[in-house]
Design an enzyme around this catalytic site. Structure first.
Site, PDB file in Angstrom:
ATOM      1  N   ASP A  98       0.724  -1.304  -0.145  1.00 29.24           N
ATOM      2  CA  ASP A  98      -0.072  -0.109   0.328  1.00 29.24           C
ATOM      3  C   ASP A  98       0.935   1.156   0.060  1.00 29.24           C
ATOM      4  OD1 ASP A  98       0.706  -0.657   2.870  1.00 29.24           O
ATOM      5  OD2 ASP A  98      -0.531   1.140   3.019  1.00 29.24           O
ATOM      6  N   ASP A 101       5.810   0.308   3.193  1.00 30.79           N
ATOM      7  CA  ASP A 101       6.117  -0.905   3.565  1.00 30.79           C
ATOM      8  C   ASP A 101       5.795  -2.148   2.912  1.00 30.79           C
ATOM      9  OD1 ASP A 101       3.412  -0.671   3.884  1.00 30.79           O
ATOM     10  OD2 ASP A 101       3.149  -0.140   6.028  1.00 30.79           O
ATOM     11  N   TYR A 250      -5.130   0.358   9.438  1.00 27.89           N
ATOM     12  CA  TYR A 250      -6.400   0.825   8.543  1.00 27.89           C
ATOM     13  C   TYR A 250      -7.863   0.397   9.398  1.00 27.89           C
ATOM     14  CZ  TYR A 250      -3.355   1.925   4.659  1.00 27.89           C
ATOM     15  OH  TYR A 250      -2.167   2.282   4.074  1.00 27.89           O
ATOM     16  N   GLU A 498       5.604   9.985   3.097  1.00 27.06           N
ATOM     17  CA  GLU A 498       5.279   8.692   2.671  1.00 27.06           C
ATOM     18  C   GLU A 498       4.130   8.929   1.695  1.00 27.06           C
ATOM     19  OE1 GLU A 498       4.357   4.263   4.530  1.00 27.06           O
ATOM     20  OE2 GLU A 498       3.653   5.819   5.608  1.00 27.06           O
TER      21      GLU A 498
END
Length: 535
Positions: A98, A101, A250, A498
């Site tokens: 995603d 990572d 999430y 990120e």
């Protein structure tokens, strides 16, 4: 993503700022004193949107998990995650990481594919004209192929591979990863209606995309979508209650009702089966579809998308009775409240903006909300234009040109029309973030040096380096600046540096549309606003 969370309330404001640029003083000559040496309000056509489109699609190849294909264009990546699912006796190789990572999180991955598919549905002709349709279809299919694998039986869907806790202890290339690849599933006893609903929406939307070019695959996707919707609706529950390990990353704060409405709408688009429309109408009240006035659209909160899609059905006359029309009108009212909120034309609850005019929802990865809002503004502008309608905001009527003009301003800010003169689309333009918070990009490519890099070795030798990343994460949209338009290009600043797949996905369709406009820009407003900064 590093510790992603969201809150499904009207809006969480991190900085209390004015909701738009200050009004210029009236005088015989309009004098605006800029605190920056460069006027960053670029004229229409200043950016190469076709190049932005190409780069945005390239990004998804950087995020691929599994065995990479022969036509892989991102050469610094190699095969990874080749044993995913092995311990559980299922093939879960493939899909997308995603963010920076190496966990495969099902909910944001599915939302990414839904948004990519929606981009192609709305702007297929423009994407094809730009020569990028094949790449767009490949990006979608890389995700849907994985979802087919993950949906191992009608009432079983594998939700996640890996876990954020162990993953974040290490800083490794995906090709080297030694972290847990434990897989987690939802089923009848451990339900996850939000995950099942979003995955159903993604597969239904993708089935529309592939209908003309790969009818067999389209039918297969639709079959899975219908099964997943039935599963999610029959066995109701939040997926983060069943897969607790996902809560820190999430969590489904908005619950599952928005995803079930979302899935039903996409299934109606894919099948024209009236039972799905009846579901959306009948559940409108109890599922919050016409009750929530939300000022964000994200991987977690789908209500604004639901309301816009329902509005389109009303404009197209795709309803069967006056009662259905009345409910769809209520959806439309909420959709337009959301859009007026973005445009700063409501009397209450307008979305905050930075001093330079960027929409600002919250400090953590704010760009995800900017790109989704820009996409919804763009598609609704098209819906209004085709139906010869306009918005009725508290501040007065708003026309389709106005919606698109504001969306374009947001996109141009992302591409470099901002006080930092920085493109937040990595690899685009002369200045962009070079220290993106991304394990693979920040370490010398596996193809250049196959020497194993251990779990903490990446932290020791690569994470803290002040040098730019050795690999450019082309097409990634980073989290972006804070509420004062300030941005620190530092690898450890993961709130801002990120990037996530669902940041970039909504931009694909907008870039395609902008790339084909050329000199004839229908987004010109009746009164072109002057953008400037305060001194």
């Amino acid at each position: 993503m590093e510790g992603e969370t969201t809150v499904a309330t009207t809006t969480i404001m991190q900085c209390r700022r004015r909701t738009g640029p200050p009004k210029a003083p009236r005088s015989s000559g309009l004098l605006i004193f800029l605190s920056f040496s460069v006027l960053w309000n670029f004229a229409a056509g200043a950016f190469d949107y076709a190049d932005a489109l190409s780069k945005s699609l390239l990004y998804f190849e950087s995020q691929r998990s599994g065995r990479l294909p022969y036509n892989q264009r991102v050469s610094w990546r190699d095969h990874s995650g080749l044993t995913d699912g092995l311990e559980q006796g299922v093939d879960l190789v493939g899909g997308y990481y995603d963010a920076g990572d190496h966990v495969k999180f099902g909910l944001p991955m599915a939302f990414t594919i839904t948004m990519l598919s929606w981009s192609v549905i709305e702007y297929r002709r423009e994407i094809e004209a730009a020569g990028e349709l094949e790449h767009a279809l490949e990006a979608i299919k890389w995700g849907t192929d994985y979802f087919i694998k993950a949906h191992t039986s009608p009432n079983v869907l594998w939700a996640e591979v890996g876990d954020g806790d162990t993953d974040h202890y290490c800083w490794q290339r995906p090709e080297d990863m030694t972290t847990s690849r434990q897989a987690y599933k939802i089923d009848e006893s451990t339900p996850g209606s939000d995950l099942a609903g979003e995955t159903a929406a993604a597969m239904a939307a993708a089935s529309i995309v592939f209908r003309k070019t790969n009818s067999h695959y389209s039918h297969l996707l639709l079959h899975h979508a219908q099964q997943l919707f039935e599963f999610g609706d029959k066995f109701r529950g939040k997926y983060d209650g069943s897969v607790g390990i996902v809560k820190s990353y999430y969590a489904s704060v908005s619950g599952y009702k928005d995803e079930l409405l979302w899935a039903a709408l996409w299934l109606y688009e894919a099948t024209d089966n009236k039972q799905y429309l009846e579901y959306v109408v009948n559940k409108a009240h109890c599922f919050g579809g016409i009750g929530w006035a939300i000022s964000e659209f994200s991987w977690d909160v789908k209500y604004a998308g639901v309301q816009l899609m329902a509005s389109k059905l009303l404009m197209q006359g795709r309803h069967n009775s006056n009662e259905q029309a009345k409910i769809l009108e209520k959806y439309k009212s909420k959709a337009e409240f959301y859009l007026c909120t973005l445009l700063n034309k409501n009397n209450v609850s307008n979305v905050e903006r930075t001093p330079a005019g960027l929409l600002f929802i919250r400090q953590w990865n704010n760009m995800q909300y900017v790109t989704t809002a820009s996409f919804l503004l763009t598609v609704y502008s098209d819906y209004l234009r085709r139906s010869n309608h306009h918005l009725n905001c508290h501040a007065g009527p708003v026309y389709h040109e106005d919606l698109f003009k504001f969306a374009k301003q947001q996109v141009d800010y992302i591409l470099g029309a901002n006080p930092n003169n920085m493109s937040y689309l990595v690899g685009f333009g002369p200045k962009f973030p070079t220290r993106v918070h991304h394990r693979g990009a920040s370490i010398l490519s596996y193809r250049e040096n196959k020497a194993f890099i251990g779990c903490t070795q990446g932290y020791d030798n690569w994470y803290g380096r002040g040098d730019p990343n050795p690999n450019v994460l082309v097409g990634a949209v980073v989290g972006g600046p804070d509420c004062e338009d300030k941005f620190a290009d530092e690898r450890g600043n993961y709130m801002q540096t990120e990037a996530c797949t669902y940041n970039t996905a909504p931009l694909v369709g907008i870039f395609a549309k902008l790339s084909q406009l050329g000199e004839s820009d229908p987004g010109q407003t009746r009164e072109d606003p002057v953008l400037y900064t305060s001194s």
